[in-house]
Each structure stands twice: as structure tokens, then as C-alpha cells.
Design a protein around this motif. Structure first.
Motif, PDB file in Angstrom:
ATOM      1  N   GLU A  10      80.152  14.722  47.537  1.00  0.00           N
ATOM      2  CA  GLU A  10      79.226  15.656  46.597  1.00  0.00           C
ATOM      3  C   GLU A  10      79.709  17.057  46.878  1.00  0.00           C
ATOM      4  O   GLU A  10      80.083  17.616  47.981  1.00  0.00           O
ATOM      5  N   ASP A  22      75.080  17.047  42.660  1.00  0.00           N
ATOM      6  CA  ASP A  22      73.664  17.528  42.964  1.00  0.00           C
ATOM      7  C   ASP A  22      73.532  18.733  42.252  1.00  0.00           C
ATOM      8  O   ASP A  22      74.228  19.424  41.941  1.00  0.00           O
ATOM      9  N   HIS A  48      73.916  22.350  43.194  1.00  0.00           N
ATOM     10  CA  HIS A  48      75.282  23.004  43.901  1.00  0.00           C
ATOM     11  C   HIS A  48      76.181  23.497  42.683  1.00  0.00           C
ATOM     12  O   HIS A  48      77.549  23.419  43.274  1.00  0.00           O
ATOM     13  N   HIS A  51      72.047  13.838  42.803  1.00  0.00           N
ATOM     14  CA  HIS A  51      70.936  14.541  43.535  1.00  0.00           C
ATOM     15  C   HIS A  51      70.134  15.239  42.614  1.00  0.00           C
ATOM     16  O   HIS A  51      70.719  16.259  42.248  1.00  0.00           O
ATOM     17  N   ASP A  95      66.748  15.027  45.712  1.00  0.00           N
ATOM     18  CA  ASP A  95      67.298  15.743  46.918  1.00  0.00           C
ATOM     19  C   ASP A  95      66.689  17.074  46.845  1.00  0.00           C
ATOM     20  O   ASP A  95      66.925  18.085  46.072  1.00  0.00           O
TER      21      ASP A  95
HETATM   22 MN    MN Z   1      72.402  16.954  47.908  1.00  0.00          MN
END
Ligand code: MN
Ligand code: LRH
Length: 429
Positions: free
Chosen positions: A219, A254, A257, A281, A327
Motif C-alpha cells: 500500500e 488507497d 494516499h 482501500h 478504509d
Molecule cells: Mn489504507
């Protein structure tokens, strides 16, 4: 199976809305049929869709400044599973939980697996945690974990990840998600190349311990907790690391991010093109890694990500099996309501992407008919797919209006009586 919300309550709730739902569904069915789309086929696709919920999202989240708990929020993995079961019972699209260790550690994982299955739940990717020091830990992660210059910290991090795999095997999981916060706050603090090499060496040791049917999902994240450089900061570092580490090492996206306005749907297409798209995510953000509810800020971006996933599914590269997980950090809402709303937003984007007339889109692209190419996506995005999602839910035993049914259940108030209060604090959990 003993589920937390009574089936009678859901049936009673649905009875009030069923006639209207059938009306809306048939009307939408007639409209879609005019463009050659069979609404029942889309409903069937939606019925097969699912997204995992994060155990850590069942409780209130917070920021470095504060966390404001709510009465009746879960205090351990057992209570988190109960809440995740409520989400799945009403939404019918969240049958798996993604756990985080050591936050969800128990003494008997076999019993935990049975407990989850009694609640209608299975397990998705397990998440390791080498971004916090645990009491009594031999080596601190203050200077990094898998990339630390301290061999002891690296080995400790490798051992922890291998322990997460062993736990995951007992739970029936087949994916390990590895996010490390490793990085620097000052220029010169660490050497970029040597840090990455240490990371690659340590991550390869984890990969070597991976069971044959498992994947390791890397990730990436641009910043936080490090604010000058991060070892796996972007999809480029992640895909190069995954290609170096091994075939079953993939990349996890994600959504939060990335820098604002980064074209995440193109990153999805690139990772898929090179057979490295491992999972997601889902969340939303406006500034940093805000971990806001999926589709709450930029639902069009989420749609465009699912549009790329529909293209990828039609053109598999080394297969097509991304893990879909939420997430999020629920700082101001009831976490169950946020995950019900997010699961709906995610399933809606999956459904809308399934409505895209790909022949028309590809034809317009080949003809450089820019407007008609865009309109092929926009037409699908503009369809209100709520009747399809609700019909699929009802047919799977879920609620027509998930939030109304949840509030009618009085579940949270009941838990506020049963559960001990969570203390004030700060941070994500
Ligand atoms: Mn995450
Ligand atoms: C890091 C992250 C990672 C989890 C953590 C809870 O920001 O997205 O996926 O381990 O949040």
C-alpha cells in the motif's frame, strides 16, 4: 446463525417500501431496455458484488488532535464483528471483515473465525502494523520498520508480518496488506536508495513466508506520518517494489494516499496493465489522507475508478481479482451509518460502470469523437441505480432503506446500555 437485527424488523421495514420499489424498478427497467440494457442482468451483477469493511472502522476514529467516542461503540474485536454483521445484514454487500493486528488480537483465532461465521462474516486481507510501538517491544519503529537502518527493527517487522500471515491462515484469509509509514521529516535524514533496498530485502523475507495461495499487497502513501519523504510513496515505487519482490506481490490503491487531483483511475489502469492491481482501500478526501466516507466528496472519481475496473475485468492481465475494502475514519458519524452509506456509494459506482455502453465508448474513442466518448460515460453516471441496488438487497434479505432500518432497530442505543464506555483519546483507533 444469530444475527444482531431481527429479520422481522427488516421485513416490516421493507413492507412499507416494497410497492414503490417495484414501481421504480420497473420504470427504470423500461428506460434501460430502450437502450438495450436488461435491468435484471445488472441486478444479477450487483448481487455478486461485495466490499470488505475494516474492523478499525467500526469504532469512532480521530485525528492527532482528538477522538470523540460515541456511546455504544465497540471496545474489542467481538463487538466490532457484531457491528460489521449489522452492516452486512442490512446492506448484504459487506460479508467480509479486514482485520488489523495487533489491534484485533485474541487468544483463539479458530473461535474468532467461528464467531464471525455465526454472524455471517468471513475475512478479507489481514493488515500488519509496524507504524506503532507495542508495550514491551524490543526495537522501536520510530526510525522505520521494514526500511529501518536498525536490523533488529527490520527483523521484528518481518516476524510480525509473518505472524499476521499465520493468524490470517487460521481465519481463512489469503491476502496480507503491508502499509509502512517509513520515511523522513528532514532532507538528508535517510538515504533514499539505501532505505528502499532495506525495505525490499525485508519485504522479500515476508514474501518468502507467503503460503502458495496468498498475495502480498503493498500500500503506497504520499505522506503521513512522514512529512518529507515516504519509502513507498506512490504507485511507481509500489509497482517497482512489487515487480522486484515477486509474482504474487501486488499493489493496493488507497484512494486517500495521493496528492489532490491525481488521476487515480489512470493509476488503476496502469497497475492492471502490468498485472499488479491487487486491491483497494476505498474512502474519499479533499486535502490529505482524510479517510472520509467513500463517494462523499468526489463520487465521480469513484465512478471513473470503477469504469477502469470494468475495462480491466473485460481485459484480464494475469487474471482480475482485486480485493475491495473500505478504509475510513469515522470521526463525526455513527460508524455503522457511515459504512452503510459508503457501501451503497461503492456499489452504486460498480452498477453505473456496468451500465456504460462499451461498444459506443470504444467506437467513439477510435473515431476521436471526444464528446460522444465522454457522453457514453456520463449517460451511465447519470442513471439513478438506487432501485437496482435496493431490489438486489431485498432479494438477499437486506433492507430497502438501510439507514432508516438501522435507526428503526435502535441497535446503537441498545449497545450503549450493554457496552462499557470508550475513554477519550486521539488518533485513528
Ligand atoms: Mn489504507
Ligand atoms: C494508512 C492506512 C493503512 C492502515 C491504516 C489504518 O493510512 O490507510 O491502510 O493500516 O490506514
Amino acid at each position: 446463525m444469530t444475527l444482531p437485527i431481527s429479520a422481522d424488523l427488516i421485513a416490516e421495514h421493507n413492507a412499507k417500501g416494497l410497492e414503490a420499489l417495484h414501481e421504480d424498478y420497473e420504470a427504470l427497467g423500461r428506460k434501460l431496455a430502450r437502450t438495450g440494457i436488461d435491468i435484471d442482468a445488472i441486478k444479477k451483477r450487483v448481487a455478486g458484488f461485495s466490499v470488505a469493511v475494516p474492523s478499525w472502522g467500526a469504532g469512532r476514529g480521530g485525528t492527532r488532535f482528538a477522538k470523540f467516542p460515541i456511546a455504544g461503540e465497540p471496545t474489542n474485536i467481538h463487538e466490532k464483528l457484531e457491528d460489521c454483521s449489522v452492516i452486512n445484514q442490512l446492506s448484504t454487500v459487506t460479508p467480509r471483515v479486514s482485520p488489523h493486528f495487533p489491534w484485533d488480537k485474541v487468544s483463539d483465532f479458530k473461535a474468532l473465525r467461528e464467531e464471525a461465521s455465526e454472524l455471517g462474516l468471513g475475512w478479507d486481507a489481514v493488515n500488519s502494523n509496524t507504524f506503532q510501538d507495542q508495550v514491551g517491544q524490543a526495537h522501536t519503529y520510530a526510525n522505520g520498520s521494514l526500511s529501518s537502518q536498525d536490523a533488529g527493527a527490520r527483523q521484528q517487522a518481518v516476524d510480525h508480518n509473518i505472524e499476521c500471515i499465520e493468524i490470517g491462515q487460521q481465519l481463512g484469509s489469503t491476502d496480507l496488506t503491508v502499509w509502512v509509514g517509513d520515511g523522513t521529516n528532514f532532507p538528508g535524514q535517510q538515504d533514499f536508495a539505501r532505505s528502499l533496498d532495506r525495505y525490499l530485502d525485508a519485504a522479500s523475507q515476508i514474501y518468502a513466508a507467503l503460503p502458495g495461495d496468498w498475495r502480498m499487497l503493498l500500500e503506497h502513501k504520499m505522506f503521513e506520518p512522514a512529512f518529507y519523504s515516504t519509502v513507498i510513496s506512490d504507485w511507481g515505487s509500489s509497482i517497482l517494489a512489487a515487480q522486484t519482490i515477486g509474482e504474487r506481490c501486488k499493489c493496493l490503491v488507497d484512494l486517500g494516499h495521493h496528492a489532490p487531483n491525481v488521476n487515480i483511475e489512470q493509476i488503476v489502469a496502469r497497475l492492471h496493465r502490468f498485472g499488479k492491481l491487487g486491491g483497494f482501500h476505498f474512502n474519499d478526501s479533499k486535502y490529505g489522507d482524510d479517510d472520509l466516507d467513500s463517494g462523499s466528496i468526489n463520487p465521480h472519481q469513484l465512478f471513473l475508478v470503477f469504469n477502469e475496473l470494468a475495462e480491466a475485468e473485460a481485459n484480464p492481465r494475469d487474471g482480475f481479482n482485486p480485493s475491495y475494502m473500505i478504509d475510513q475514519s469515522h470521526n463525526v458519524t455513527d460508524p455503522i451509518e457511515s459504512m452503510l452509506s459508503s457501501a451503497e456509494a461503492i456499489a452504486a459506482c460498480f452498477a453505473k460502470a456496468s451500465l456504460v455502453d462499451r461498444a459506443a465508448l470504444h467506437g467513439a474513442q477510435e473515431a476521436n469523437d471526444t464528446m460522444m466518448a465522454f457522453q457514453a460515460l456520463r449517460r451511465a453516471y447519470n442513471v439513478d441505480v438506487a432501485p437496482i441496488l435496493a431490489m438486489a438487497r431485498v432479494e438477499a434479505g437486506g433492507a430497502i432503506d438501510v439507514l432508516a432500518a438501522y435507526r428503526a432497530s435502535g441497535y446503537r442505543a441498545r449497545k450503549a446500555q450493554e457496552r462499557k464506555a470508550v475513554g477519550l483519546g486521539a488518533g485513528i483507533v
